[in-house]
Motif scaffolding. Sequence first.
Motif, PDB file in Angstrom:
ATOM      1  N   THR A  96      32.390 -72.947 -11.913  1.00 33.12           N
ATOM      2  CA  THR A  96      32.990 -71.735 -12.469  1.00 33.12           C
ATOM      3  C   THR A  96      34.438 -71.565 -12.019  1.00 33.12           C
ATOM      4  O   THR A  96      34.810 -71.921 -10.896  1.00 33.12           O
ATOM      5  N   ARG A  97      35.254 -71.015 -12.911  1.00 32.91           N
ATOM      6  CA  ARG A  97      36.660 -70.757 -12.592  1.00 32.91           C
ATOM      7  C   ARG A  97      36.898 -69.306 -12.185  1.00 32.91           C
ATOM      8  O   ARG A  97      38.041 -68.905 -11.962  1.00 32.91           O
ATOM      9  N   LEU A  98      35.834 -68.532 -12.113  1.00 33.29           N
ATOM     10  CA  LEU A  98      36.012 -67.124 -11.774  1.00 33.29           C
ATOM     11  C   LEU A  98      36.437 -66.961 -10.314  1.00 33.29           C
ATOM     12  O   LEU A  98      36.097 -67.774  -9.451  1.00 33.29           O
ATOM     13  N   GLU A  99      37.149 -65.878 -10.078  1.00 29.86           N
ATOM     14  CA  GLU A  99      37.649 -65.585  -8.743  1.00 29.86           C
ATOM     15  C   GLU A  99      36.722 -64.588  -8.057  1.00 29.86           C
ATOM     16  O   GLU A  99      35.930 -63.909  -8.710  1.00 29.86           O
ATOM     17  N   PRO A 100      36.809 -64.475  -6.726  1.00 27.46           N
ATOM     18  CA  PRO A 100      36.037 -63.440  -6.029  1.00 27.46           C
ATOM     19  C   PRO A 100      36.416 -62.062  -6.583  1.00 27.46           C
ATOM     20  O   PRO A 100      37.582 -61.861  -6.959  1.00 27.46           O
ATOM     21  N   PRO A 101      35.480 -61.108  -6.670  1.00 26.92           N
ATOM     22  CA  PRO A 101      34.099 -61.179  -6.172  1.00 26.92           C
ATOM     23  C   PRO A 101      33.114 -61.771  -7.170  1.00 26.92           C
ATOM     24  O   PRO A 101      31.915 -61.778  -6.920  1.00 26.92           O
ATOM     25  N   TRP A 102      33.605 -62.255  -8.325  1.00 28.41           N
ATOM     26  CA  TRP A 102      32.710 -62.738  -9.375  1.00 28.41           C
ATOM     27  C   TRP A 102      32.216 -64.159  -9.115  1.00 28.41           C
ATOM     28  O   TRP A 102      31.203 -64.570  -9.664  1.00 28.41           O
ATOM     29  N   ARG A 103      32.945 -64.908  -8.288  1.00 26.88           N
ATOM     30  CA  ARG A 103      32.663 -66.339  -8.156  1.00 26.88           C
ATOM     31  C   ARG A 103      31.246 -66.612  -7.658  1.00 26.88           C
ATOM     32  O   ARG A 103      30.517 -67.429  -8.239  1.00 26.88           O
ATOM     33  N   ASP A 104      30.845 -65.945  -6.582  1.00 26.96           N
ATOM     34  CA  ASP A 104      29.521 -66.227  -6.020  1.00 26.96           C
ATOM     35  C   ASP A 104      28.414 -65.860  -7.005  1.00 26.96           C
ATOM     36  O   ASP A 104      27.407 -66.572  -7.118  1.00 26.96           O
ATOM     37  N   PHE A 105      28.612 -64.755  -7.720  1.00 31.66           N
ATOM     38  CA  PHE A 105      27.610 -64.382  -8.717  1.00 31.66           C
ATOM     39  C   PHE A 105      27.535 -65.429  -9.819  1.00 31.66           C
ATOM     40  O   PHE A 105      26.450 -65.874 -10.206  1.00 31.66           O
ATOM     41  N   ALA A 106      28.693 -65.856 -10.342  1.00 27.13           N
ATOM     42  CA  ALA A 106      28.703 -66.834 -11.434  1.00 27.13           C
ATOM     43  C   ALA A 106      28.102 -68.166 -10.992  1.00 27.13           C
ATOM     44  O   ALA A 106      27.448 -68.852 -11.780  1.00 27.13           O
ATOM     45  N   ARG A 107      28.319 -68.539  -9.739  1.00 25.13           N
ATOM     46  CA  ARG A 107      27.724 -69.782  -9.242  1.00 25.13           C
ATOM     47  C   ARG A 107      26.201 -69.713  -9.231  1.00 25.13           C
ATOM     48  O   ARG A 107      25.522 -70.735  -9.334  1.00 25.13           O
ATOM     49  N   ALA A 108      25.662 -68.508  -9.091  1.00 25.96           N
ATOM     50  CA  ALA A 108      24.201 -68.340  -9.047  1.00 25.96           C
ATOM     51  C   ALA A 108      23.574 -68.286 -10.435  1.00 25.96           C
ATOM     52  O   ALA A 108      22.345 -68.301 -10.559  1.00 25.96           O
ATOM     53  N   VAL A 109      24.398 -68.211 -11.487  1.00 23.91           N
ATOM     54  CA  VAL A 109      23.872 -68.195 -12.860  1.00 23.91           C
ATOM     55  C   VAL A 109      23.593 -69.636 -13.265  1.00 23.91           C
ATOM     56  O   VAL A 109      24.488 -70.368 -13.681  1.00 23.91           O
ATOM     57  N   SER A 110      22.357 -70.039 -13.119  1.00 25.96           N
ATOM     58  CA  SER A 110      21.977 -71.432 -13.357  1.00 25.96           C
ATOM     59  C   SER A 110      21.481 -71.612 -14.790  1.00 25.96           C
ATOM     60  O   SER A 110      21.103 -70.640 -15.461  1.00 25.96           O
ATOM     61  N   PRO A 111      21.456 -72.847 -15.280  1.00 31.42           N
ATOM     62  CA  PRO A 111      20.891 -73.083 -16.616  1.00 31.42           C
ATOM     63  C   PRO A 111      19.421 -72.690 -16.657  1.00 31.42           C
ATOM     64  O   PRO A 111      18.695 -72.803 -15.665  1.00 31.42           O
ATOM     65  N   LEU A 112      18.984 -72.230 -17.815  1.00 25.75           N
ATOM     66  CA  LEU A 112      17.576 -71.915 -18.041  1.00 25.75           C
ATOM     67  C   LEU A 112      16.965 -72.983 -18.943  1.00 25.75           C
ATOM     68  O   LEU A 112      17.667 -73.797 -19.543  1.00 25.75           O
ATOM     69  N   ASN A 113      15.650 -72.937 -19.044  1.00 24.62           N
ATOM     70  CA  ASN A 113      14.957 -73.882 -19.919  1.00 24.62           C
ATOM     71  C   ASN A 113      13.810 -73.199 -20.657  1.00 24.62           C
ATOM     72  O   ASN A 113      12.874 -73.854 -21.095  1.00 24.62           O
ATOM     73  N   CYS A 114      13.902 -71.863 -20.756  1.00 23.58           N
ATOM     74  CA  CYS A 114      12.813 -71.094 -21.375  1.00 23.58           C
ATOM     75  C   CYS A 114      13.295 -70.172 -22.486  1.00 23.58           C
ATOM     76  O   CYS A 114      12.484 -69.705 -23.295  1.00 23.58           O
ATOM     77  N   ALA A 115      14.586 -69.887 -22.538  1.00 24.89           N
ATOM     78  CA  ALA A 115      15.079 -68.901 -23.505  1.00 24.89           C
ATOM     79  C   ALA A 115      15.007 -69.422 -24.939  1.00 24.89           C
ATOM     80  O   ALA A 115      14.594 -68.700 -25.853  1.00 24.89           O
ATOM     81  N   VAL A 116      15.421 -70.669 -25.146  1.00 25.51           N
ATOM     82  CA  VAL A 116      15.357 -71.235 -26.497  1.00 25.51           C
ATOM     83  C   VAL A 116      13.903 -71.376 -26.960  1.00 25.51           C
ATOM     84  O   VAL A 116      13.569 -70.961 -28.081  1.00 25.51           O
ATOM     85  N   PRO A 117      12.981 -71.930 -26.132  1.00 26.40           N
ATOM     86  CA  PRO A 117      11.572 -71.945 -26.567  1.00 26.40           C
ATOM     87  C   PRO A 117      11.019 -70.553 -26.855  1.00 26.40           C
ATOM     88  O   PRO A 117      10.221 -70.378 -27.782  1.00 26.40           O
ATOM     89  N   SER A 118      11.452 -69.557 -26.088  1.00 25.97           N
ATOM     90  CA  SER A 118      10.972 -68.194 -26.319  1.00 25.97           C
ATOM     91  C   SER A 118      11.473 -67.659 -27.656  1.00 25.97           C
ATOM     92  O   SER A 118      10.710 -67.081 -28.439  1.00 25.97           O
ATOM     93  N   ALA A 119      12.763 -67.843 -27.923  1.00 22.72           N
ATOM     94  CA  ALA A 119      13.327 -67.373 -29.187  1.00 22.72           C
ATOM     95  C   ALA A 119      12.669 -68.074 -30.373  1.00 22.72           C
ATOM     96  O   ALA A 119      12.367 -67.443 -31.398  1.00 22.72           O
ATOM     97  N   LEU A 120      12.426 -69.371 -30.246  1.00 25.07           N
ATOM     98  CA  LEU A 120      11.785 -70.110 -31.337  1.00 25.07           C
ATOM     99  C   LEU A 120      10.346 -69.647 -31.552  1.00 25.07           C
ATOM    100  O   LEU A 120       9.857 -69.629 -32.686  1.00 25.07           O
ATOM    101  N   ALA A 121       9.660 -69.263 -30.473  1.00 29.88           N
ATOM    102  CA  ALA A 121       8.297 -68.743 -30.613  1.00 29.88           C
ATOM    103  C   ALA A 121       8.296 -67.428 -31.390  1.00 29.88           C
ATOM    104  O   ALA A 121       7.409 -67.179 -32.214  1.00 29.88           O
ATOM    105  N   VAL A 122       9.290 -66.578 -31.140  1.00 30.00           N
ATOM    106  CA  VAL A 122       9.397 -65.318 -31.881  1.00 30.00           C
ATOM    107  C   VAL A 122       9.684 -65.595 -33.357  1.00 30.00           C
ATOM    108  O   VAL A 122       9.091 -64.973 -34.252  1.00 30.00           O
ATOM    109  N   VAL A 123      10.585 -66.536 -33.625  1.00 34.02           N
ATOM    110  CA  VAL A 123      10.888 -66.890 -35.017  1.00 34.02           C
ATOM    111  C   VAL A 123       9.645 -67.436 -35.712  1.00 34.02           C
ATOM    112  O   VAL A 123       9.377 -67.117 -36.882  1.00 34.02           O
TER     113      VAL A 123
END
Length: 374
Positions: free
Chosen positions: A32-59
């Motif tokens: 991430t290129r964000l500066e403090p105080p946002w940097r530590d939070f943005a670093r903790a935002v990891s990729p997911l692997n459930c949102a796309v399957p969830s959206a497709l299940a709703v569709v």
Amino acid sequence: MTTLYDTGPAAEGQLHALVIGVDHYPYCGRTTRLEPPWRDFARAVSPLNCAVPSALAVVDWLRRHLSDRVHPVGSIELLLSAQQEQQVEGCDVERATMANVQTAFDRWYDRCDRNPDDVALLFFCGHGLRLGSEDVLLLEDFGADRHRVFDNAIDFRETYYGMRMAKAGIQCFLLDACRNTPEDLAGRAKACATALKHASPSLESRDAPIVYSALQGSRAPAPDGSPTRFTEAAIQALEGGSADHTVPGWPVTTDLLHFGINRLLGWGEKPDGRQFAAHGGQAFGGTIHALDVPMVPFRFGCDPHAALPHAYLHLANPERKFARPPAEIVWRGAAPADSYSLRAEFAAQGYAGEPATVMLLPPYKDSLLKVTPA
């Protein structure tokens, strides 16, 4: 654009859906290129692997109910963010960036503003957080602008109040995202995220429930590669788990939606703990859609459990019959809502028991058949 389905204007009420699933956050994580105080939070935002399957299940659920007898599906807008480009039925699906989401929202809003008999349905699955009184939903390009960190995140509260101006008489919002306040952002009053629709000064009430996958201050579980529990429970609730059995026609109603989802979240073994859904907004009991007869999931066993491996279980009424041979685990299945007789037969003479009457009603049925040593 990714309008998967659009019948155009209709005289009768329709259901219009906006479905968003975000797994990919390229501007977050360790680079991430964000500066403090946002940097530590943005670093903790990891990729997911459930949102796309969830959206497709709703569709998938929506496409199976295109011809609902109360609110047939009128349109489906879909946006997905995964590492790889997504296709649905041969169509490239737009990524869930702020620009794309805003454009899709505007199309969806315009359809929801045609008819007071319409139902508006918004589903979001991805990262989220809570700052002050705001629920903030992060889109794919969150963090792309280090000067305006939350420009590419949705201010859901403002957007929800902005939807007051739409004519759709029923508006349902299903949010599958965390609602905790990150430690790095504690004390910040608001995020200054983007409202997809600015709030109306009108205080006019409407039938508009919100169901959150997490309590305020809590995280939402994120499985690996499959739809979330919340998504599965929401679909089961719409399939009949939130149907009102006290009136004819098995309507799935707004006031029972949260109840059904929460009951279904708590059903069955959950080795990593119980998940609770939260509700907000207003629910006046409007009908989202209706079923001929809902399928009710059940779980049947014997008391004592030691009899179960020897029991032939039968579930029957004059119209339907179901059976299961002896097994060491409880009988899991589903049957149309109705009254049944549950009985056990034993090949050996070790146990005996009388049939029991069981009423299968949404959202599910658990029952143990009492037997005694012969």
